[in-house]
Design a protein around this motif. Structure first.
Motif, PDB file in Angstrom:
ATOM      1  N   GLU A  84       0.823  -1.221   0.000  1.00  0.00           N
ATOM      2  CA  GLU A  84       0.000   0.000   0.000  1.00  0.00           C
ATOM      3  C   GLU A  84       0.858   1.272   0.000  1.00  0.00           C
ATOM      4  O   GLU A  84       0.383   2.341  -0.376  1.00  0.00           O
ATOM      5  N   ARG A  85       2.113   1.127   0.447  1.00  0.00           N
ATOM      6  CA  ARG A  85       3.034   2.272   0.410  1.00  0.00           C
ATOM      7  C   ARG A  85       3.731   2.386  -0.947  1.00  0.00           C
ATOM      8  O   ARG A  85       4.571   3.258  -1.146  1.00  0.00           O
ATOM      9  N   THR A 212       1.467  16.866   8.126  1.00  0.00           N
ATOM     10  CA  THR A 212       1.304  17.925   7.121  1.00  0.00           C
ATOM     11  C   THR A 212       2.083  17.525   5.862  1.00  0.00           C
ATOM     12  O   THR A 212       2.968  16.668   5.935  1.00  0.00           O
ATOM     13  N   GLY A 213       1.744  18.110   4.725  1.00  0.00           N
ATOM     14  CA  GLY A 213       2.452  17.787   3.474  1.00  0.00           C
ATOM     15  C   GLY A 213       1.991  16.468   2.890  1.00  0.00           C
ATOM     16  O   GLY A 213       1.096  15.810   3.431  1.00  0.00           O
ATOM     17  N   LYS A 214       2.626  16.078   1.784  1.00  0.00           N
ATOM     18  CA  LYS A 214       2.181  14.926   1.008  1.00  0.00           C
ATOM     19  C   LYS A 214       3.063  13.704   1.268  1.00  0.00           C
ATOM     20  O   LYS A 214       4.280  13.818   1.322  1.00  0.00           O
ATOM     21  N   THR A 215       2.414  12.566   1.435  1.00  0.00           N
ATOM     22  CA  THR A 215       3.161  11.316   1.640  1.00  0.00           C
ATOM     23  C   THR A 215       4.099  11.053   0.469  1.00  0.00           C
ATOM     24  O   THR A 215       3.697  11.198  -0.693  1.00  0.00           O
ATOM     25  N   GLN A 216       5.334  10.696   0.756  1.00  0.00           N
ATOM     26  CA  GLN A 216       6.319  10.371  -0.273  1.00  0.00           C
ATOM     27  C   GLN A 216       6.462   8.842  -0.349  1.00  0.00           C
ATOM     28  O   GLN A 216       6.183   8.140   0.608  1.00  0.00           O
ATOM     29  N   TYR A 217       6.915   8.380  -1.494  1.00  0.00           N
ATOM     30  CA  TYR A 217       7.182   6.942  -1.625  1.00  0.00           C
ATOM     31  C   TYR A 217       8.410   6.543  -0.808  1.00  0.00           C
ATOM     32  O   TYR A 217       9.352   7.338  -0.680  1.00  0.00           O
ATOM     33  N   PRO A 218       8.436   5.295  -0.316  1.00  0.00           N
ATOM     34  CA  PRO A 218       9.703   4.818   0.246  1.00  0.00           C
ATOM     35  C   PRO A 218      10.778   4.797  -0.846  1.00  0.00           C
ATOM     36  O   PRO A 218      10.453   4.663  -2.034  1.00  0.00           O
ATOM     37  N   VAL A 219      12.038   4.912  -0.458  1.00  0.00           N
ATOM     38  CA  VAL A 219      13.139   4.764  -1.419  1.00  0.00           C
ATOM     39  C   VAL A 219      13.001   3.409  -2.127  1.00  0.00           C
ATOM     40  O   VAL A 219      13.261   3.283  -3.322  1.00  0.00           O
ATOM     41  N   LYS A 220      12.542   2.409  -1.405  1.00  0.00           N
ATOM     42  CA  LYS A 220      12.400   1.059  -1.961  1.00  0.00           C
ATOM     43  C   LYS A 220      11.443   1.025  -3.160  1.00  0.00           C
ATOM     44  O   LYS A 220      11.553   0.152  -4.018  1.00  0.00           O
ATOM     45  N   HIS A 221      10.508   1.975  -3.211  1.00  0.00           N
ATOM     46  CA  HIS A 221       9.607   2.068  -4.368  1.00  0.00           C
ATOM     47  C   HIS A 221      10.402   2.261  -5.654  1.00  0.00           C
ATOM     48  O   HIS A 221       9.991   1.816  -6.721  1.00  0.00           O
TER      49      HIS A 221
END
Lengths: 398, 398
Positions: A84-85, A212-221
């Motif tokens: 899901e991440r 606050t702000g927008k969720t970022q992808y993990p580096v693993k993405h």
């Protein structure tokens, strides 16, 4: 008996951080030094219900020896959360560990030979530095800015250390700075490290605690070669006492990891794995996480507002989008270990910056925690801190 | 990504024991291979009650981060239990660990430099061998007889290896042999090792599970110099799933142990520590231990009676006074890895002797477990085993 300890054991008995935390325990002292989640939001009722059901339905399995990789159902739940991440993975990529600290220790043991170069953010989580040092790592710090690790500094470090074996990063709400890397920087960083065959240990304990702000992808993405080992834990968004974390990694890594995990403690607490798994089956985690975020946001904002009003000129603080910490920078003439001693007299504590640095220390820095202190106490604590800092800086100028 | 693993990681991917245990999982196979306590005697009701009370009374503490040394009340209870075994100690000598496996791992990490000599019983617990090897230990086996490690063999080993740093011993109902050292031998051994400045790691997981003969003192009882590190666990007399063990050692050792424990996993599962502590406060352990002993005694006696009736000539077994295992010795011409394959065809499994040996293997040996198999199944399993062994030995002679 005079014990002849191995070379992994520091000769020095100084426990700088230990003595700081000890000073902060005095009930008269307001501690902004810790790193504890707020126990007010532990889902005690739900966990008790889950525990009762485990004792009623799965007791013989939960109380018996289990598998080194972890309880399969929990591993599936972790794989789902990780997908899901935005990370492509299955249950076979997941191992449960006895908390993030063990994940770091196992990765150190598996990958670091004495003398191997490991790149780290400068500053970074101090316990990771201790663990890597215990395996003989040569630590190299990479500069950060408000968006986390700088790509130009990383390029330079790779040029100076072409043999670098691993990089350790906390991309979200970093400990101690509170900085977060944006997606484009994560992608650039991963591209660069994959091209250099450097393993990335991505430590993401706070990822869910974004207010606050927008969720970022993990580096693993952004990982297309399998060089990123992603790790997280239940400590910050559920409870830390059960000591349950996990790693998500390439099958080639898992194959060597599992025997090493088995040698470390056979497997992590099975009863707690069953309880947490049942909790996850029966509860929607998001509303609980939202509560934590709302509380920490309020506390972070209180702290920042108070700092903005009271910090002496020339002293700045980071602006975290989540997590539990913010980072203060005073002029480099301010020795924050000395400042700490002054602050204890003013009945307030923080963690001086020095132990977070792999080598050369940037003076004038320290970490503040806001997750486990209520807003009124934060206000009072920051007032005392700013008073002490003002006095300290004025005395310096004289 | 091709991972470049550290020198601590075995190059070999062979997992001899893993594939044995895998073969033993087939539901048609009667497994005498495992090392599990019987879950029929887990005190589920009492633990559930203790867990409920922890959630009602101590939830915020039990679910929060804890201390590296362990929950203080549990450490006091462990110190009391240990004093009752004849060991002079206080809470300050006690550290809680994530099971015995972690105790062994931490001692290896703290004491063993690559190339250091460690003396072990020949044969001994195979996971200890793996852990010590991962720290680069040079393993030296010491001969045993029915009374455990032989003092003359130990003297010889100390003469040949005057640099020996540590000795690992399981004095009660040893894994895999089932042998127990009498008090006088323990005293002689400790005197000798203290004089040679050798650290003793005394592993006592089964100590309480004695169903015949007289309780012996721990080796640590005879320790006057602080060279003995005593370790035990809740796995065998309570439940293994909670992964809780402990060490009792000299303050000079504890001082270096605790930072290393903190680097390994911060601390052991706090919730389980609170639950076990409450269980110990509210329950008399002895009647529960008596139940386990009665059950295992019955199973051991069934196994020995059946072995005595059916084993081919020239094959003997040990006679344990407690614990979970017995050891079978066939002529050295019997390769028990090949025998294992034959036995799987007969739907019965054991653990071949080879992985329990530090270096040269004594052929013809294997381990049988009786703790987690009911008497009827033990009978059937031993019958199958003896049939296979008879066929195997007859075929060999042809």
């Amino acid at each position: 008996m005079k014990f002849n300890f191995s070379e992994r054991v520091p000769k020095n008995d100084d426990d700088a951080v230990g003595s700081i935390l000890k000073a902060a325990v005095d009930p008269k002292v307001i501690s902004l030094a810790g790193g504890l989640p707020s126990p007010d939001l532990f889902p005690v009722k739900e966990l008790k219900k889950a525990a009762d059901e485990v004792f009623d339905n799965d007791a013989k399995e939960a109380l018996q020896y289990g598998q080194a990789a972890g309880y399969e159902k929990l591993r599936e739940q972790i794989a789902k959360m990780t997908r899901e991440r935005g990370v492509d993975c299955t249950v076979d990529n997941v191992a449960v560990t006895t908390g993030s600290e063990q994940s770091i220790d196992l990765v150190g043991k598996l990958l670091v030979n004495p003398g191997d170069t490991v790149l780290v953010e400068k500053p970074t989580y101090l316990c990771t530095l201790d663990v890597l040092r215990s395996y003989g790592a040569k630590l190299v710090g990479v500069d950060m800015d408000a968006d986390g690790m700088r790509v130009d500094s990383l390029k330079q470090a790779l040029k100076e250390h072409p043999d670098a074996k691993m990089l350790y990063t906390i991309p979200n709400f970093q400990n101690p700075t509170g900085h977060t890397m944006p997606n484009d920087r994560r992608e650039a960083l991963e591209k660069l490290l994959a091209a250099h065959n450097v393993v990335v240990l991505e430590d993401d304990p706070y990822g869910k605690i974004r207010y606050t702000g927008k969720t970022q992808y993990p580096v693993k993405h952004f990982d297309h070669t399998g060089n990123v080992i992603y790790m997280s834990s239940f400590s910050k968004f559920l409870v830390p006492g059960v000591r349950l974390g996990w790693m998500v990694a390439d099958p080639a890594f898992m194959k060597k990891l599992l025997p090493m995990k088995q040698s470390a403690d056979l497997h992590s607490d099975n009863l707690s794995q069953y309880i947490v798994s049942r909790y996850l089956s029966e509860n929607d985690v998001q509303p609980h996480v939202d509560q934590i975020c709302a509380l920490y946001k309020k506390r972070a904002n209180t702290m920042m507002k108070e700092l903005d009003a009271k910090l002496p000129k020339g002293v700045t603080h980071s602006v975290p989008e989540g997590g539990m910490f913010l980072w203060v920078k005073a002029p480099e003439t301010v020795n924050t270990v000395d400042l700490f001693k002054e602050c204890i007299k003013h009945h307030v504590a923080f963690v001086p910056g020095a132990p977070f640095y792999p080598n050369e220390v940037t003076q004038g820095t320290f970490r503040l925690n806001f997750s486990n202190v209520d807003s009124a106490t934060i206000k009072k604590g920051v007032d005392r801190l700013c008073d002490a800092l003002n006095e300290f800086m004025t005395a310096k100028q004289k």
